[in-house]
Design a protein around this motif. Structure first.
Motif, short mmCIF file in Angstrom:
data_model
loop_
_atom_site.label_atom_id
_atom_site.label_comp_id
_atom_site.label_asym_id
_atom_site.label_seq_id
_atom_site.Cartn_x
_atom_site.Cartn_y
_atom_site.Cartn_z
N PHE A 106 -0.95 -2.46 6.63
CA PHE A 106 -0.82 -1.48 5.56
C PHE A 106 -0.16 -0.49 5.26
O PHE A 106 0.12 -0.12 3.73
CB PHE A 106 -2.14 -0.21 5.97
N ARG A 107 1.37 -0.29 5.74
CA ARG A 107 2.60 0.09 5.76
C ARG A 107 3.11 -0.61 5.07
O ARG A 107 3.48 -0.21 3.62
CB ARG A 107 2.98 0.97 7.13
N LYS A 108 3.48 -1.92 5.35
CA LYS A 108 4.22 -2.85 4.30
C LYS A 108 3.61 -3.19 2.80
O LYS A 108 3.98 -3.47 1.86
CB LYS A 108 4.01 -4.19 4.69
N THR A 109 2.38 -2.93 3.08
CA THR A 109 1.92 -3.31 1.37
C THR A 109 1.21 -2.62 0.63
O THR A 109 0.78 -2.30 -0.80
CB THR A 109 0.28 -4.36 2.06
N GLY A 110 1.11 -1.20 0.97
CA GLY A 110 0.42 -0.59 0.35
C GLY A 110 -1.03 -0.23 0.15
O GLY A 110 -1.52 1.11 -0.65
N VAL A 111 -1.94 -0.40 0.92
CA VAL A 111 -3.01 -0.41 0.82
C VAL A 111 -3.63 -0.03 1.83
O VAL A 111 -2.63 0.28 3.06
CB VAL A 111 -3.59 -1.74 0.68
N THR A 112 -4.66 0.88 1.70
CA THR A 112 -5.48 1.54 2.83
C THR A 112 -6.55 1.20 3.53
O THR A 112 -7.06 1.42 4.19
CB THR A 112 -5.25 3.27 2.32
N THR A 113 -7.52 -0.02 3.13
CA THR A 113 -8.14 -0.19 3.31
C THR A 113 -8.58 -1.58 3.84
O THR A 113 -7.69 -2.78 3.16
CB THR A 113 -9.78 -0.57 2.35
N ARG A 114 -9.52 -2.58 4.13
CA ARG A 114 -9.52 -4.06 4.94
C ARG A 114 -9.75 -4.74 3.50
O ARG A 114 -9.42 -5.53 3.30
CB ARG A 114 -10.23 -3.97 5.88
N SER A 115 -11.14 -4.13 2.19
CA SER A 115 -11.22 -4.33 1.01
C SER A 115 -10.41 -4.88 0.72
O SER A 115 -9.96 -5.83 -0.14
CB SER A 115 -12.73 -4.10 0.85
N ALA A 116 -9.58 -3.87 -0.02
CA ALA A 116 -8.33 -4.47 -0.50
C ALA A 116 -7.03 -4.78 0.23
O ALA A 116 -6.53 -5.93 -0.30
CB ALA A 116 -7.74 -2.62 -0.43
N LEU A 117 -6.64 -4.73 1.58
CA LEU A 117 -5.94 -6.64 2.12
C LEU A 117 -7.18 -7.35 1.83
O LEU A 117 -5.81 -8.26 1.25
CB LEU A 117 -5.80 -5.77 3.26
N ALA A 118 -7.80 -7.63 1.81
CA ALA A 118 -8.24 -8.84 1.27
C ALA A 118 -8.31 -9.17 0.05
O ALA A 118 -8.02 -10.49 0.36
CB ALA A 118 -10.34 -8.62 1.89
N ALA A 119 -8.48 -8.43 -0.98
CA ALA A 119 -8.67 -8.92 -1.92
C ALA A 119 -6.25 -9.16 -2.77
O ALA A 119 -6.54 -10.22 -2.87
CB ALA A 119 -9.22 -7.81 -2.81
N LEU A 120 -5.94 -8.62 -1.51
CA LEU A 120 -4.65 -9.00 -2.49
C LEU A 120 -4.08 -10.11 -1.57
O LEU A 120 -3.73 -11.17 -2.11
CB LEU A 120 -3.30 -7.56 -1.06
N THR A 121 -5.24 -11.06 -0.12
CA THR A 121 -4.52 -11.53 0.18
C THR A 121 -5.01 -12.97 -0.26
O THR A 121 -4.05 -14.13 -0.58
CB THR A 121 -5.15 -11.29 1.98
N ALA A 122 -6.08 -12.33 -0.82
CA ALA A 122 -6.47 -13.29 -1.27
C ALA A 122 -6.46 -14.16 -3.04
O ALA A 122 -6.03 -15.35 -3.24
CB ALA A 122 -8.06 -12.98 -2.20
#
Length: 968
Positions: free
Chosen positions: A948-964
């Protein structure tokens, strides 16, 4: 019962048993103690029970006995007799059913043959099926194991004498380990063990479910120092040599030769008397009075029913004979006291007395005069009847008291046969055999003899004794008058033909049926339906289905005219399977629809006597690639067959479900199913059935084992050996599987030879509806050996067949055949396109195994054609499907064909962080990610905070979208 002898020289075995007791509920769940008579198995079992009790485990102990081998579920009933019936009832329906056998009535043990089926109070054993009993007992043991934190130990002694119903139950418990802190310890003599039990326990050893401990002779030091301390060395050496390290023999020799006295031994030292160990044991009875000897004989006759009330009934003077001795109970107490002080008898739970050792019991029993022995059994049967004991308990004594034809005794045996018909068909067949043995062979009894023979043949068929059933039925048929119109001939012929069919004797079955159908006067319509149904089942194995199509249709019309819907369903199922096998897809679909509608409208009771249509319908639906329907009907057939259907039908239903699971890539469950089918088939004695089961097992093993594993090839080789030189559709299938096993074993030449053996030079012997799939093995073998012309010819044939069939899995096979030819011709892009289409076809039908295989081979070809991104996507999907289904062959193949390329990563993340981010994108929770990566949830959360710190996202759903966005 507490054994008074010290435990000698078993330290290593105790260490291993302690480890099992310290972790009940994990493998192994069964411990198998084997050894010769007197070697110390029972003593070690007693020690194990004591150590289990010290750990807080609930301990149940049962023992099989030599002279009661036909009392159903006897050894388990003996174990449950130690429990409080109220406790059993509190554990629900299975416990309530066993509670009926755990109590006592007037000091006489109740029926140990009552099977646990959850039937209502008062339900007879005949209302219970043996397979439901297995499952109910497993649930009961699980409940008992969970009742306390420590668990449950059930110890079963002298299992080599167990009744067939108990052996079936133990086999179920070995094949289906309990998910509870339960340990089962069995003790048996290996050389006297039934082959079915030995095979079941050996398979358990192979799977890790069973720990085997073979007890060998004791060392001389252990025998002398612990069993006879202070014995002079020369005498100790002679005693040990004579006993050969067997503690029972050593102690008996020690006692028989004076126990510590050095006189009268002769230069050669102690030896067994001319009568052997039995004679030496009987010497211990010499000082007894006549009354005490009679009491010991009564204990030997009664076995585990030797309670004071029954002993009194057997040892009281005959009516009219005066006795100057003390009153009956006082005299019996005195005699029992003397026998106990001499350590000839020992107390057991429930007020039961037993002789010190089974060998001693056998010696006393056999030494009792035949006339007196029969009289004791007769008195025992009368006392049990007066106490209300059921026929299954009395029948043992009635049989051993028989000296000729006695109608009242026969009535008890026939009642016992009726009570055990569904729970223990082997016992049912035994009681009927006893009656037939004494029934006068006169014209006045001819009809009854014929009916009893037919009933016994049915019982033998249900418990899997197909040859014995067939032979008895042939005797029934031969003994019928030429003009018999009673319907017995049709029943006997129908069942006999079924036995011939399941034994692989198809032509004999067809000849028998056609002769019966052509008899004059003609069979009654209902009999003609039964004969016609069996003809439709047998003939396609010896003839093409079109040759009997008209006869099956006539049977269907006659069944409908009679309003016999179960028979109509059977005829429709026969027709659906015949047309599906022949590849007449449209006709097969229409018939399968009609058969399914008919079967689904019938109740289980309607189908109870003929659940075989469900097996045929399930196989037809499998060939039509209707996998869900096939599994649904196979499951229903299994449920009905397990409630008392013939044992030989279960493998066909199990295999149908297993092959569906194989194609759907559910391989662990498929293996469980074929293992169960194999255990049944091996006990039935049909080479044809065993070959078919092993061929299906080989199919599962090919996909379930990693590359290089030889277990599938071994199973296939045993299958073709069992099939022999027969010619039938099952034999052809066995050789087709042999071809695939050889191919995956790295021998394409053998694979080609096996497939040509299956189909013949023109391949007409291959099953028409599966031929494209079988041709794939030939194409693969040809490409591998450089025979591109042959590969092209067979691939073209597969394409034409697939087009005619219109079945997705077969079209997929034909596409893979074409793809292999293209790949062998140096055209990887065109080949890859065929494999991609094959994956789509297989996926449409739900054949996940073939979808995964098509994707993985296609990925390799796609990469070779210069499209790494598409190849990577195909590879990942194919491997994921294979891994989730337990297809180790394909996961191994995936890594061989195309090692996984490093996936694109979110910038700035480490490989581990990206791995966790990818799993988040797949929707996995923190605990699930931890389990997948073998990390702690806390470690996963730490990684997530860094992500979360490295990518700047704060939620699991946002992380999922970024990874996808960074995944292909």
């Amino acid at each position: 019962m507490t054994d008074r002898t010290p435990l000698v020289g078993r330290e290593a075995e105790l260490d291993r048993l302690d480890a099992v007791l310290d972790g009940p509920g994990g493998p192994p769940g069964v411990v198998d103690l084997t050894g010769a008579a007197g070697i110390g198995k029972s003593r070690l079992l007693t020690e194990v029970c004591g150590r289990a009790e010290e750990r807080g485990l609930t301990v149940l102990r049962g023992r099989a006995t030599e002279y009661e081998r036909h009392i159903p579920f006897r050894v388990f009933g003996d174990a449950f007799a130690d429990l409080d019936p109220e406790l059993l009832r509190g554990l629900g329906a299975p416990g309530a059913a066993w509670a009926a056998s755990a109590g006592t009535a007037d000091g006489i043990p109740a029926n140990p043959a009552v099977a646990p089926a959850g039937a209502g109070a008062g339900a007879g054993a005949s209302a219970v099926d043996r397979f439901a009993a297995h499952r109910a007992t497993a649930r009961l043991l699980t409940a008992l194991g969970g009742r306390t934190g420590a668990g449950l130990l059930i110890a079963l002694d002298d299992l080599h004498w167990a009744d067939p119903a108990s052996l079936e139950l133990l086999d179920h418990l070995v094949r289906h380990p309990l998910r509870a802190p339960v340990v089962i310890v069995v003790a048996r003599r290996d050389r006297q063990t039934a082959p079915s039990l030995a095979a079941a326990l050996t398979r358990g050893v192979d799977t890790g479910a069973v720990l085997r401990l073979d007890l060998g002779p004791l060392t001389e030091r252990a025998c002398v120092e612990q069993l006879a301390p202070g014995l002079p060395p020369d005498r100790a050496a002679r005693l040990y040599a004579a006993s050969e390290g067997n503690p029972l023999y050593f102690l008996t020799l020690l006692q028989g030769h004076g126990h510590g006295q050095g006189q009268g031994q002769g230069r050669s030292g102690p030896a067994l008397p001319p009568g052997g160990l039995g004679a030496l044991l009987l010497d211990e009875l010499t000082p007894l009075s006549a009354a005490q000897r009679r009491t010991a004989e009564a204990v030997a006759v009664l076995g585990d029913q030797a309670t004071p009330p029954l002993l009194l009934a057997l040892t009281e003077p005959e009516p009219g004979r005066a006795s100057a001795s003390a009153s009956g109970p006082e005299r019996l107490d005195a005699d029992l006291g003397v026998l106990a002080r001499r350590d000839l008898i020992r107390p057991r739970p429930g007020g039961v007395w037993s002789l010190r050792h089974p060998v001693l019991r056998a010696a006393v029993y056999e030494d009792t005069g035949p006339g007196r022995r029969a009289a004791l059994h007769r008195r025992a049967a009368a006392a049990l009847a007066a106490a209300g004991a059921p026929a299954t308990v009395r029948a043992h004594h009635v049989e051993r008291a028989l000296t000729g034809w006695e109608p009242e005794a026969a009535a008890v045996l026939l009642e016992a046969a009726d009570q055990s018909e569904t729970t223990a068909p082997a016992s049912c067949a035994h009681w009927l055999e006893v009656v037939l043995r004494v029934l006068p062979d006169t014209p006045g009894h001819a009809a009854r003899r014929r009916d009893l023979m037919l009933k016994r043949a049915r019982a033998l068929s249900v418990c899997g004794e197909l040859r014995a059933s067939r032979d008895l039925l042939q005797e029934v048929i031969a003994g019928l008058p030429a003009d018999d119109g009673s319907g017995v001939r049709a029943a006997a012929v129908t069942l006999c033909a079924s036995m011939e069919r399941h034994l692989g004797q198809y032509r004999a079955s067809v000849a028998l049926l056609r002769r019966a159908l052509s008899r004059r006067p003609a069979p009654a319509p209902a009999d003609a339906v039964a004969l016609g149904l069996e003809l439709g089942s047998s003939a396609p194995h010896a003839l093409p289905f079109p040759a009997v199509r008209a006869e099956v249709l006539r049977t269907l019309e006659l069944a409908r005219a009679l309003g016999n819907e179960p028979a109509a369903a059977g005829a429709l199922a026969v027709s659906a399977l015949g047309e599906a096998y022949e590849g007449n897809t449209a006709a097969a679909r229409e018939l399968a629809d009609r058969a399914a509608a008919c079967v689904d409208a019938l109740t289980d009771r309607d189908l109870a006597d003929q659940c075989e249509p469900l097996a045929r319908l399930g196989w037809a639906e499998f060939y039509l690639e209707r996998y869900e329907d096939a599994e649904r009907h196979a499951d229903r057939g299994l449920a009905i067959a397990r409630r008392g259907g013939p044992l030989h039908l279960l493998p066909h239903l199990l295999m149908c479900k297993a092959i569906v699971h194989t194609h759907a890539c559910r391989l662990p469950s498929a293996l469980d199913l074929v293992d169960e089918a194999e255990s049944i088939a091996r006990g039935i004695g049909s080479d044809e059935l065993l070959g078919l089961v092993l061929a299906n097992k080989a199919q599962v093993l090919i996909a379930a084992r990693p590359p290089g594993d030889v277990s599938a090839l071994a199973a296939a080789e045993e299958a073709v050996a069992a099939a022999g030189a027969r010619t039938s559709w099952w034999t052809s299938l066995v050789w087709c599987v042999m071809s695939y096993a050889a191919l995956h074993g790295g021998d394409p030449v053998r694979a080609r030879s096996a497939m040509l053996r299956a189909g013949g030079p023109d391949l007409a012997g291959l099953q028409p509806s599966m031929r494209p799939l079988f041709l794939e093995a030939l194409v693969t073998a040809a490409v591998t050996t450089g025979d591109l012309a042959g590969a092209q010819e067979w691939a073209a044939l597969a394409g034409r067949d697939a087009e005619r069939l219109g079945l997705p899995v077969q079209r997929a096979a034909a596409l893979r055949c074409a793809g292999q030819v293209l790949a062998g011709s140096g055209r990887p892009a065109a080949a890859a396109e065929r494999f991609a289409r094959a994956a789509e076809e297989a996926g449409r039908s739900g054949a996940v195994l073939w979808e995964a295989q098509s994707l993985l081979i296609g990925a390799s070809l796609t990469a070779e054609a210069g499209d790494p991104a598409t190849a990577s996507a195909m590879w990942r999907r194919g491997r994921r499907l294979a891994e989730s289904g337990g297809a180790l062959l394909l996961t191994g193949l995936a890594d061989l064909l195309l090692p996984p390329p490093p996936p694109p990563r979110v910038p700035g993340l480490t490989p581990r962080e990206h791995e966790i981010a990818t799993l988040v994108a797949e929707g996995l929770t923190t605990p699930a990610i931890a389990a997948r990566l073998y990390l702690s949830p806390r470690t996963v959360d730490t990684h997530l905070s860094h992500i979360f710190r490295k990518t700047g996202v704060t939620t699991r759903s946002a992380l999922a979208a970024l990874t996808a966005r960074h995944l292909p």
